[in-house]
Design a protein around this motif. Sequence first.
Motif, mmCIF file in Angstrom:
data_model
loop_
_atom_site.group_PDB
_atom_site.id
_atom_site.type_symbol
_atom_site.label_atom_id
_atom_site.label_comp_id
_atom_site.label_asym_id
_atom_site.label_seq_id
_atom_site.Cartn_x
_atom_site.Cartn_y
_atom_site.Cartn_z
ATOM 1 N N ILE A 55 -2.927 1.007 -4.404
ATOM 2 C CA ILE A 55 -2.051 1.488 -3.349
ATOM 3 C C ILE A 55 -1.137 0.363 -2.893
ATOM 4 C CG2 ILE A 55 -3.761 3.152 -2.535
ATOM 5 C CD1 ILE A 55 -4.325 1.237 -0.201
ATOM 6 N N GLU A 56 -0.073 0.745 -2.199
ATOM 7 C CA GLU A 56 0.811 -0.253 -1.607
ATOM 8 C C GLU A 56 0.225 -0.726 -0.285
ATOM 9 O OE1 GLU A 56 4.583 1.587 -1.170
ATOM 10 O OE2 GLU A 56 5.105 1.417 -3.288
ATOM 11 N N ARG A 57 0.439 -1.991 0.030
ATOM 12 C CA ARG A 57 -0.111 -2.534 1.268
ATOM 13 C C ARG A 57 0.458 -1.836 2.501
ATOM 14 N NH1 ARG A 57 -3.279 -6.950 1.428
ATOM 15 N NH2 ARG A 57 -3.554 -8.145 -0.494
ATOM 16 N N LYS A 58 1.684 -1.357 2.409
ATOM 17 C CA LYS A 58 2.308 -0.729 3.571
ATOM 18 C C LYS A 58 1.898 0.737 3.741
ATOM 19 C CE LYS A 58 6.507 0.269 0.926
ATOM 20 N NZ LYS A 58 7.944 0.009 0.827
ATOM 21 N N ASN A 59 1.112 1.272 2.799
ATOM 22 C CA ASN A 59 0.630 2.651 2.906
ATOM 23 C C ASN A 59 -0.600 2.662 3.817
ATOM 24 O OD1 ASN A 59 -0.230 5.270 2.610
ATOM 25 N ND2 ASN A 59 -0.010 5.315 0.391
ATOM 26 N N LEU A 60 -0.356 2.745 5.136
ATOM 27 C CA LEU A 60 -1.429 2.614 6.117
ATOM 28 C C LEU A 60 -2.392 3.797 6.096
ATOM 29 C CD1 LEU A 60 0.590 1.172 9.140
ATOM 30 C CD2 LEU A 60 -0.693 -0.059 7.383
#
Length: 200
Positions: A55-60
């Motif tokens: 996943i992307e780090r910004k996908n909270l």
Amino acid sequence: SSDSLFDLPSAKELAARSAQRKAVRNEGKEASAVAAAAAKAVEKEQKMAKAVAKIERKNLVELKNRLELDPSADMQDDIFEKDYDAISMLLGEAGRDFFGINLAYVQSGHLILFLITLVAAFAQDSGNPLTNLPTEIRGALKGGLLVTYGINTVLTAISIPTALSKNLPVLFWAPKVLLLGGLAFDELNNAPVKPKGKKK
């Protein structure tokens, strides 16, 4: 008699019917339990499949879901997608290892060898053995450079449409392929496609 009028079942028949009803209820409960267990297993597999995907780090939202499964998920770098930025391209992170050696080191070695060859072929200084080679050797080095960078020029021309198709900066990849040849060209072919609007 009263028995013949109402045709009452015997105690054994009543017990048998009761046992049959219990068996049916138990079968229904068992079937429900099996179905519930199967549903839980499917849900668990889906969660595990999501946990394997990066996943992307910004996908909270997705990060929160991972933390529910594993409270230490945010400290595991291997679950996050790596952003393929300018530093990644410079270090050759998309390239394959060369005989077990990381591409970043191989690229550095190529650049050093290129500079040494360039100095030995064209610079003249009688006080330095590297710049005081016989004419024949200097000519061979020049010929080798000519052939090598002739091939690299062809690879550079091929790399331009490849970089454009992946939305990667041509002004970076064309000089890199020209300088490093097949190493950079292979890295470009393995590089991920950048989403539109994220060209760096």
